[in-house]
Design a protein around this motif. Structure first.
Motif, short mmCIF file in Angstrom:
data_model
loop_
_atom_site.label_atom_id
_atom_site.label_comp_id
_atom_site.label_asym_id
_atom_site.label_seq_id
_atom_site.Cartn_x
_atom_site.Cartn_y
_atom_site.Cartn_z
N GLN A 41 -0.98 2.48 -3.51
CA GLN A 41 -0.21 4.01 -4.00
C GLN A 41 -0.25 4.77 -2.44
O GLN A 41 0.90 5.55 -2.32
N LEU A 42 -0.88 4.58 -1.52
CA LEU A 42 -0.71 5.56 -0.55
C LEU A 42 -0.08 4.61 0.21
O LEU A 42 0.94 5.92 0.95
N PHE A 43 0.95 3.47 0.82
CA PHE A 43 1.43 3.11 0.83
C PHE A 43 3.41 3.45 0.06
O PHE A 43 4.33 4.08 1.22
N ALA A 71 5.12 1.71 11.83
CA ALA A 71 4.15 2.51 12.90
C ALA A 71 4.14 3.97 13.11
O ALA A 71 3.34 5.21 12.94
N THR A 72 4.99 4.16 11.95
CA THR A 72 5.38 6.43 11.81
C THR A 72 4.12 6.78 10.27
O THR A 72 3.83 7.51 11.40
N ARG A 73 4.28 5.46 10.07
CA ARG A 73 3.11 5.51 9.23
C ARG A 73 1.73 6.35 9.80
O ARG A 73 0.59 6.36 8.93
N GLU A 90 15.98 -5.10 9.42
CA GLU A 90 15.20 -5.05 8.88
C GLU A 90 14.42 -4.68 9.20
O GLU A 90 13.69 -3.94 9.19
N HIS A 91 13.42 -5.85 9.76
CA HIS A 91 12.21 -6.03 10.45
C HIS A 91 12.06 -5.44 11.17
O HIS A 91 11.22 -4.54 11.50
N LEU A 92 13.38 -4.50 12.11
CA LEU A 92 12.96 -3.05 12.56
C LEU A 92 12.74 -2.19 12.40
O LEU A 92 11.91 -1.31 12.42
N GLN A 93 13.66 -1.53 11.18
CA GLN A 93 13.98 -0.95 9.89
C GLN A 93 12.08 -0.50 9.49
O GLN A 93 11.11 0.53 9.63
N ALA A 132 -3.18 -2.01 13.78
CA ALA A 132 -2.42 -3.47 14.06
C ALA A 132 -1.21 -3.90 13.20
O ALA A 132 -1.55 -3.98 12.30
N ILE A 133 -0.03 -4.48 13.41
CA ILE A 133 0.69 -5.06 12.67
C ILE A 133 1.27 -6.17 13.30
O ILE A 133 2.79 -6.50 13.61
#
Length: 148
Positions: A144-146, A121-123, A112-115, A64-65
Motif C-alpha cells: 500500500q505504501l508503494f 530513488a524519488t520515493r 523502463e529500467h531507468l524510469q 539500497a536498490i
C-alpha cells in the motif's frame, strides 16, 4: 496503480530477513525469484553481484536498490526486503542498509529500467516514506505504501 506497485506482489515482500551480508541478501533474493518467478537463483545472484561490482547500489539513509538485467525475462519485477539487522553496503553516507528494493529487468529494458530506478530513488528520498516502511507490520501495508 503506479509503476513500482505493478512489479511488487505481496509475495515479494520479505520483512525481518536475517542476512549478515550483501552476498546473503542476494542469495535470499535469488531464492525468492526462483520460487515465485522460475528465474534461476544463480542467475539472479550473478546479475545482482555483477552490477554491485560496478559500484554500490546503496543510496544512503539505510536504503539500497540492487538491480540486474536478466536474459529472457519478459517484464520487470521487484522485491522489497527489510532486514532484521542492517548490513554494510558501501553506501555513499557510510550507513548500513536495512531496506532494499531488488529490481530485475529484461536484458534490453534500458528506458523502463531507468524510469523504475528514478521512481524508486524519488520515493526513498522521502523521509516519512522510509520511516513508514521501517515499521510497516506486513506485506499488505508495504505494498500500500508503494501504491500510494
Amino acid at each position: 496503480m503506479n509503476l513500482i506497485a505493478q512489479l511488487l506482489p505481496e509475495s515479494h515482500v520479505l520483512l525481518g530477513l536475517e542476512a549478515g551480508s550483501k552476498k546473503r541478501v542476494f542469495e535470499q533474493a535469488g531464492q525468492l525469484f526462483e520460487t515465485s518467478c522460475g528465474i534461476s537463483q544463480t542467475l539472479v545472484f550473478d546479475s545482482l553481484f555483477a552490477r554491485e561490482k560496478l559500484g554500490s547500489t546503496g543510496l544512503g539513509q539505510g536504503i539500497a536498490i540492487p538491480h540486474g538485467r536478466i536474459k529472457g525475462l519478459k517484464q520487470a519485477t521487484g522485491a522489497f526486503i527489510r532486514l532484521a539487522e542492517a548490513i554494510a553496503f558501501d553506501a555513499p553516507d557510510g550507513r548500513p542498509v536495512a531496506q532494499l528494493f531488488v529490481l530485475l529487468v529484461p536484458e534490453q529494458a534500458t528506458e523502463e529500467h531507468l524510469q523504475i530506478l528514478s521512481e524508486l530513488a524519488t520515493r526513498f528520498a522521502d523521509r516519512p516514506f522510509r520511516e513508514k516502511l521501517a515499521v510497516a507490520p506486513d506485506a499488505v501495508t508495504v505494498r500500500q505504501l508503494f501504491s500510494a
